[in-house]
Design a protein around this motif. Structure first.
Motif, mmCIF file in Angstrom:
data_model
loop_
_atom_site.group_PDB
_atom_site.id
_atom_site.type_symbol
_atom_site.label_atom_id
_atom_site.label_comp_id
_atom_site.label_asym_id
_atom_site.label_seq_id
_atom_site.Cartn_x
_atom_site.Cartn_y
_atom_site.Cartn_z
ATOM 1 N N ALA A 218 0.821 -1.215 0.000
ATOM 2 C CA ALA A 218 0.000 0.000 0.000
ATOM 3 C C ALA A 218 0.851 1.260 0.000
ATOM 4 C CB ALA A 218 -0.969 0.001 1.178
ATOM 5 N N PRO A 219 1.790 1.366 -0.954
ATOM 6 C CA PRO A 219 2.649 2.562 -0.972
ATOM 7 C C PRO A 219 1.810 3.827 -1.148
ATOM 8 C CG PRO A 219 2.858 1.340 -3.031
ATOM 9 C CD PRO A 219 2.031 0.498 -2.104
ATOM 10 N N ALA A 220 2.149 4.833 -0.373
ATOM 11 C CA ALA A 220 1.419 6.095 -0.457
ATOM 12 C C ALA A 220 1.794 6.826 -1.737
ATOM 13 C CB ALA A 220 1.747 6.966 0.746
ATOM 14 N N PRO A 221 0.826 7.472 -2.383
ATOM 15 C CA PRO A 221 1.165 8.280 -3.556
ATOM 16 C C PRO A 221 1.951 9.515 -3.114
ATOM 17 C CG PRO A 221 -1.163 8.496 -3.016
ATOM 18 C CD PRO A 221 -0.600 7.475 -2.094
ATOM 19 N N VAL A 222 2.910 9.891 -3.943
ATOM 20 C CA VAL A 222 3.725 11.067 -3.645
ATOM 21 C C VAL A 222 3.707 12.008 -4.844
ATOM 22 C CG1 VAL A 222 5.236 9.864 -2.003
ATOM 23 C CG2 VAL A 222 5.848 9.927 -4.409
ATOM 24 N N ASP A 223 3.896 13.293 -4.577
ATOM 25 C CA ASP A 223 3.946 14.262 -5.670
ATOM 26 C C ASP A 223 5.369 14.357 -6.221
ATOM 27 O OD1 ASP A 223 5.404 15.939 -3.939
ATOM 28 O OD2 ASP A 223 3.679 17.218 -3.500
ATOM 29 N N GLU A 224 5.570 15.275 -7.185
ATOM 30 C CA GLU A 224 6.877 15.390 -7.853
ATOM 31 C C GLU A 224 8.012 15.745 -6.888
ATOM 32 O OE1 GLU A 224 4.527 19.006 -7.818
ATOM 33 O OE2 GLU A 224 4.103 17.125 -8.828
ATOM 34 N N SER A 225 7.694 16.324 -5.737
ATOM 35 C CA SER A 225 8.734 16.647 -4.755
ATOM 36 C C SER A 225 8.958 15.520 -3.759
ATOM 37 C CB SER A 225 8.365 17.935 -4.003
ATOM 38 O OG SER A 225 7.257 17.701 -3.148
ATOM 39 N N GLY A 226 8.168 14.439 -3.864
ATOM 40 C CA GLY A 226 8.310 13.305 -2.959
ATOM 41 C C GLY A 226 7.433 13.389 -1.723
ATOM 42 N N ALA A 227 6.567 14.404 -1.645
ATOM 43 C CA ALA A 227 5.667 14.550 -0.501
ATOM 44 C C ALA A 227 4.446 13.648 -0.665
ATOM 45 C CB ALA A 227 5.221 15.998 -0.362
ATOM 46 N N VAL A 228 4.033 12.999 0.411
ATOM 47 C CA VAL A 228 2.851 12.137 0.394
ATOM 48 C C VAL A 228 1.616 12.983 0.128
ATOM 49 C CG1 VAL A 228 1.398 10.623 1.808
ATOM 50 C CG2 VAL A 228 3.885 10.415 1.916
ATOM 51 N N THR A 229 0.770 12.489 -0.768
ATOM 52 C CA THR A 229 -0.460 13.216 -1.118
ATOM 53 C C THR A 229 -1.725 12.554 -0.573
ATOM 54 O OG1 THR A 229 -0.640 12.039 -3.228
ATOM 55 C CG2 THR A 229 0.570 14.138 -3.237
ATOM 56 N N ASP A 230 -1.608 11.334 -0.030
ATOM 57 C CA ASP A 230 -2.781 10.604 0.457
ATOM 58 C C ASP A 230 -2.332 9.635 1.540
ATOM 59 O OD1 ASP A 230 -5.052 9.086 0.869
ATOM 60 O OD2 ASP A 230 -5.285 8.482 -1.217
#
Length: 139
Positions: free
Chosen positions: A41-53
């Motif tokens: 269940a890897p968390a989605p991350v944005d282009e900067s590597g920050a978790v988004t969900d």
């Protein structure tokens, strides 16, 4: 002292063991939600590597306890032997939302007999990782 590993790449890259027994104590290194070298269940991350969900927190927490149970089993122990745990989480609110039910399920009782600390952190080993759990057991 007797140590145990899973054989995942980060054990040798960082240089540690997953668990070690010394006398009547078993020390479990911070566990994450992996099956082999893959994160569950890897968390989605944005282009900067920050978790988004953070909605995968419960699934990651369940797998983390499964991994800890496997290590304890190698010493003839179980989560019943755990006396202390520390949960390191990226989002305290998301962790509190699932920790009660998941922990009760993992320990198999409504009142887990374990000293527990939950700590909010800014980063863990992998960007998609939402939590890590460290445990100490007595046998």
């Amino acid at each position: 002292m007797v140590s145990e590993n899973f054989g995942v790449p980060w054990e040798s890259a960082y240089g540690y063991v997953q668990a070690i027994r010394s006398g009547d104590a078993i020390y479990i290194s911070g566990q994450l939600a992996n099956k082999g070298a893959e994160l569950v269940a890897p968390a989605p991350v944005d282009e900067s590597g920050a978790v988004t969900d953070y909605s995968g927190m419960g699934d990651q927490m369940r797998q983390t306890y499964v991994n800890a149970q496997e290590l304890l089993g190698r010493y003839g122990a179980s989560l019943d032997n755990v006396v202390e745990e520390v949960l390191y989480v990226l989002d305290v609110d998301a962790a509190f939302a699932v920790a009660g039910p998941v922990r009760k399920e993992a320990y198999g009782r409504e009142d887990p007999q374990v000293a527990s600390t939950l700590v909010g952190v800014t980063r863990l080993a992998f960007p998609e990782q939402l939590l890590e759990i460290k445990l100490v057991a007595k046998v």
